[in-house]
Design an enzyme around this catalytic site. Structure first.
Site, PDB file in Angstrom:
ATOM      1  N   ASP A 148       0.888  -1.100   0.046  1.00 44.26           N
ATOM      2  CA  ASP A 148      -0.147   0.164  -0.055  1.00 44.26           C
ATOM      3  C   ASP A 148       0.725   1.306  -0.093  1.00 44.26           C
ATOM      4  O   ASP A 148       0.340   2.308   0.235  1.00 44.26           O
ATOM      5  CB  ASP A 148      -0.988  -0.086   1.207  1.00 44.26           C
ATOM      6  CG  ASP A 148      -2.087  -1.091   1.018  1.00 44.26           C
ATOM      7  OD1 ASP A 148      -2.703  -1.110  -0.130  1.00 44.26           O
ATOM      8  OD2 ASP A 148      -2.306  -1.636   1.867  1.00 44.26           O
ATOM      9  N   ASP A 192      -6.405  -4.829  -5.389  1.00 47.29           N
ATOM     10  CA  ASP A 192      -6.266  -3.624  -4.973  1.00 47.29           C
ATOM     11  C   ASP A 192      -4.739  -3.069  -5.346  1.00 47.29           C
ATOM     12  O   ASP A 192      -4.769  -1.682  -5.621  1.00 47.29           O
ATOM     13  CB  ASP A 192      -6.474  -3.349  -3.335  1.00 47.29           C
ATOM     14  CG  ASP A 192      -7.272  -4.347  -2.823  1.00 47.29           C
ATOM     15  OD1 ASP A 192      -7.781  -5.375  -3.356  1.00 47.29           O
ATOM     16  OD2 ASP A 192      -7.887  -3.708  -1.810  1.00 47.29           O
TER      17      ASP A 192
END
Length: 380
Positions: free
Chosen positions: A90, A151
């Site tokens: 992330d 993602d």
């Protein structure tokens, strides 16, 4: 409509600067209409608050937003220097919307260097034998050692950008390798998507697709589909390979056919839909931004152009009219009815800071053509 919604978002954001101080909003819980605040940057969502601040500054030129945004960049710098919670895919969410945003807007060399260091840290997640960026866990983790999630497509712009800045092939090879693996194994034949896929860390062979946050392995988690829409559109932006634009279009058209009249999709496309079924306004906001990105590449006589332009407007008009906090004096979030992990009962009908970010980015795309901070822009 877009300008009114943006003006209201800026009002709320300015109030939130006073409310939050140097803390980061994450999600609200139990429909409390208040964000849970994080005292420091150690999670995956903090970059979205930074991105909201940079968008607000770029749109308004009000230095209140700029000063608050710079404070968040300082926090991300400290996180990287201390190596706190940086072993994560992330990093793209975190640093594209904070230090890279500062570089894009202000051409601040320190912000550029910080972003390149973050890209180098992300590259440590590369698993060459499988051609993937490992999503979760440590290297050789027995469960997650060969796992990808959709993602991560939104984290790859950090690597693409780093390659543009440095010419270091490792950034390019990892981004291309992971994009191609995601296209082949996360996107299904009917244009829906898996949330996650496993590979054998020893042989590199594919194992199986599944889900972590969707209803079941074979269903379509709507936020995952939205990540894919925008992620493959951004892959096309950087790589100009037609198959990535085609993949983004396929995912987007699948999504467009399933948008309720009020704009906010249900949390999974396969769950029974009723008055008590949870929505995910954040999935709709992400998808709208991705559709607008796709449309920027399409000829107006492409059959997908009208469908996706109309779908993005349907989403955004619905979010503004039915799900925004316009007129709510003490609101902390910009849109309601987001969900995080419905299956586990975590933030199932709440504000989500990522939903707020993509809602604001989409509004600014529609009103002024401000496209966020996933890539360099010639007008900055």
């Amino acid at each position: 409509m877009w300008k009114q919604a943006i003006d209201e978002a800026l009002r709320i954001t300015k109030a939130n600067i006073r409310r939050f101080g140097n803390q980061f909003p994450d999600v609200s819980l139990d429909s409390s209409n208040k964000y849970v605040l994080l005292s420091n940057s150690k999670g995956w969502t903090e970059g979205f608050w930074s991105g909201i601040l940079w968008l607000s500054y770029e749109y308004s030129q009000d230095r209140v937003f700029r000063d608050a945004a710079v404070e968040t960049v300082d926090s991300f710098r400290e996180r990287l220097e201390k190596k706190e919670s940086i072993d994560t895919h992330d990093l793209g969410f975190l640093y594209s919307l904070s230090s890279k945003a500062q570089w894009i807007i202000e051409k601040d060399e320190n912000a550029k260097q910080l972003t390149l260091e973050a890209a180098g840290a992300l590259l440590l997640r590369w698993r060459e034998k499988m051609n993937i960026l490992q999503a979760w866990g440590q290297k050789d983790d027995p469960v997650n050692g060969g796992r990808i999630i959709i993602d991560c497509m939104m984290n790859l712009p950090l690597l693409h950008w780093a390659y543009q800045q440095t010419g270091e092939l490792a950034f390019h090879e990892a981004a291309v390798g992971h994009t191609e693996k995601s296209r082949r194994f996360l996107v299904r034949g009917d244009d829906s998507s898996y949330h996650t896929f496993w590979f054998d860390p020893l042989t590199g062979d594919s194992v199986r697709g599944g889900t972590h946050q969707g209803e079941q392995d074979g269903s379509t988690w709507t936020r995952g589909q939205a990540w894919g829409i925008y992620g493959f559109a951004l892959a096309y932006h950087y790589l100009r390979q037609p198959r990535y634009l085609e993949t983004a279009k396929r995912l987007a058209l699948y999504f467009a056919e399933r948008i309720p009249e009020d704009g906010a999709v249900y949390w999974d496309f396969e769950v029974p839909q009723g008055p008590d079924t949870k929505r995910d306004s954040s999935a709709s906001a992400i998808a709208a931004a991705g559709m607008l990105e796709i449309c920027s590449f399409l000829r107006k006589d492409d059959p997908a152009y009208d469908k996706l332009a109309q779908a993005s407007h349907l989403i955004m008009a619905g979010l503004v009219r039915y799900h925004s906090t316009i007129g709510e004096e003490h609101a902390e979030g910009l849109i309601k009815h987001g969900s995080y992990v419905v299956k586990k009962g975590i933030a199932t009908d709440d504000y989500t800071i990522w939903g707020d970010y993509f809602y604001l980015e989409s509004l600014m795309r529609l009103d002024k053509g401000i496209t966020g901070y996933w890539y360099e822009r010639p007008n900055c």
